[in-house]
Design a protein around this motif. Structure first.
Motif, PDB file in Angstrom:
ATOM      1  N   GLU A  91       0.852  -1.186   0.000  1.00 37.89           N
ATOM      2  CA  GLU A  91       0.000   0.000   0.000  1.00 37.89           C
ATOM      3  C   GLU A  91       0.889   1.236   0.000  1.00 37.89           C
ATOM      4  O   GLU A  91       2.015   1.213   0.501  1.00 37.89           O
ATOM      5  CB  GLU A  91      -0.960  -0.001   1.180  1.00 37.89           C
ATOM      6  CG  GLU A  91      -0.300   0.068   2.535  1.00 37.89           C
ATOM      7  CD  GLU A  91      -1.297   0.025   3.684  1.00 37.89           C
ATOM      8  OE1 GLU A  91      -2.494   0.280   3.472  1.00 37.89           O
ATOM      9  OE2 GLU A  91      -0.864  -0.252   4.814  1.00 37.89           O
ATOM     10  N   VAL A  92       0.360   2.310  -0.580  1.00 38.30           N
ATOM     11  CA  VAL A  92       1.102   3.563  -0.642  1.00 38.30           C
ATOM     12  C   VAL A  92       1.083   4.220   0.734  1.00 38.30           C
ATOM     13  O   VAL A  92       0.040   4.322   1.369  1.00 38.30           O
ATOM     14  CB  VAL A  92       0.481   4.512  -1.696  1.00 38.30           C
ATOM     15  CG1 VAL A  92       1.123   5.894  -1.633  1.00 38.30           C
ATOM     16  CG2 VAL A  92       0.621   3.917  -3.091  1.00 38.30           C
ATOM     17  N   VAL A  93       2.261   4.660   1.190  1.00 34.75           N
ATOM     18  CA  VAL A  93       2.390   5.385   2.454  1.00 34.75           C
ATOM     19  C   VAL A  93       2.463   6.878   2.157  1.00 34.75           C
ATOM     20  O   VAL A  93       1.823   7.690   2.810  1.00 34.75           O
ATOM     21  CB  VAL A  93       3.639   4.912   3.238  1.00 34.75           C
ATOM     22  CG1 VAL A  93       3.843   5.752   4.487  1.00 34.75           C
ATOM     23  CG2 VAL A  93       3.517   3.452   3.592  1.00 34.75           C
ATOM     24  N   SER A  94       3.256   7.254   1.141  1.00 39.64           N
ATOM     25  CA  SER A  94       3.335   8.650   0.711  1.00 39.64           C
ATOM     26  C   SER A  94       3.836   8.706  -0.718  1.00 39.64           C
ATOM     27  O   SER A  94       4.514   7.805  -1.193  1.00 39.64           O
ATOM     28  CB  SER A  94       4.256   9.460   1.640  1.00 39.64           C
ATOM     29  OG  SER A  94       5.594   9.009   1.510  1.00 39.64           O
ATOM     30  N   GLY A  95       3.478   9.779  -1.407  1.00 38.77           N
ATOM     31  CA  GLY A  95       3.874   9.947  -2.800  1.00 38.77           C
ATOM     32  C   GLY A  95       2.674   9.806  -3.721  1.00 38.77           C
ATOM     33  O   GLY A  95       1.581   9.445  -3.294  1.00 38.77           O
ATOM     34  N   ARG A  96       2.912  10.091  -5.017  1.00 35.20           N
ATOM     35  CA  ARG A  96       1.820  10.121  -5.983  1.00 35.20           C
ATOM     36  C   ARG A  96       1.975   9.124  -7.131  1.00 35.20           C
ATOM     37  O   ARG A  96       1.334   9.261  -8.161  1.00 35.20           O
ATOM     38  CB  ARG A  96       1.702  11.525  -6.578  1.00 35.20           C
ATOM     39  CG  ARG A  96       1.292  12.574  -5.566  1.00 35.20           C
ATOM     40  CD  ARG A  96       0.977  13.928  -6.189  1.00 35.20           C
ATOM     41  NE  ARG A  96       1.104  13.995  -7.629  1.00 35.20           N
ATOM     42  CZ  ARG A  96       2.078  14.637  -8.289  1.00 35.20           C
ATOM     43  NH1 ARG A  96       3.018  15.254  -7.641  1.00 35.20           N
ATOM     44  NH2 ARG A  96       2.106  14.665  -9.603  1.00 35.20           N
ATOM     45  N   LEU A  97       2.830   8.132  -7.011  1.00 33.85           N
ATOM     46  CA  LEU A  97       3.054   7.143  -8.071  1.00 33.85           C
ATOM     47  C   LEU A  97       3.380   7.823  -9.406  1.00 33.85           C
ATOM     48  O   LEU A  97       2.660   7.714 -10.385  1.00 33.85           O
ATOM     49  CB  LEU A  97       1.842   6.209  -8.203  1.00 33.85           C
ATOM     50  CG  LEU A  97       1.580   5.310  -6.992  1.00 33.85           C
ATOM     51  CD1 LEU A  97       0.207   4.664  -7.090  1.00 33.85           C
ATOM     52  CD2 LEU A  97       2.651   4.237  -6.865  1.00 33.85           C
ATOM     53  N   GLU A  98       4.493   8.565  -9.422  1.00 35.49           N
ATOM     54  CA  GLU A  98       4.970   9.226 -10.642  1.00 35.49           C
ATOM     55  C   GLU A  98       5.628   8.199 -11.556  1.00 35.49           C
ATOM     56  O   GLU A  98       6.449   7.406 -11.099  1.00 35.49           O
ATOM     57  CB  GLU A  98       6.021  10.286 -10.298  1.00 35.49           C
ATOM     58  CG  GLU A  98       5.500  11.493  -9.582  1.00 35.49           C
ATOM     59  CD  GLU A  98       6.645  12.453  -9.275  1.00 35.49           C
ATOM     60  OE1 GLU A  98       7.405  12.782 -10.210  1.00 35.49           O
ATOM     61  OE2 GLU A  98       6.773  12.841  -8.100  1.00 35.49           O
TER      62      GLU A  98
END
Length: 135
Positions: A91-98
């Motif tokens: 799961e994503v913790v931080s960031g925007r999946l660039e």
């Protein structure tokens, strides 16, 4: 035949309507350009699979993830090498999946999971991912 140990992040989220989705990326380079995969990469010497996955997602997608349970390991023979791919729920913790290395990306649900052209090795984990999306 040379074996290449890799890891793949099966990144899940809940959409606005409450349906589970998984993140898929489209390769933007190489022999398999245009095919879809779960992001990840090679395990470097001295790394645990989980550490490799955190590093790879940071490098490929400028995103911090939490690595959860192992979904499974796919063993696949490509023409010039054997791929041993450990797949983990993330799961994503931080960031925007660039997209730093990929051509495109999509959030897929159980209904459209198989609508893209998956790399042969990644196909080996789709049944487990589909079950998780429906669960």
């Amino acid at each position: 035949m040379k074996t290449i140990p890799v890891v793949a992040a099966v990144i899940f989220r809940s959409s606005v309507d409450g349906k589970k989705q998984v993140f898929a990326t489209q390769r933007g380079y190489g022999e398999w350009k245009g095919w879809w995969e779960f992001p990840g990469g090679k395990i470097e010497a001295g790394e645990t699979p989980q550490d490799a996955l955190v590093r790879e997602i940071r490098e490929e997608l400028a995103t911090e993830i939490r690595v959860g349970e192992k979904i499974g390991t796919v063993e696949y023979d490509y023409p010039s090498f054997h791929l041993s791919m450990q797949c983990f729920a993330c799961e994503v913790v931080s960031g925007r999946l660039e997209l730093l290395e990929h051509e495109s990306a999509a959030w897929l649900s159980a209904e459209n999971l198989r609508s893209v052209k998956w790399l042969p090795a990644d196909e080996g984990v789709l049944d487990s991912v589909e079950t998780a999306l429906r669960g």
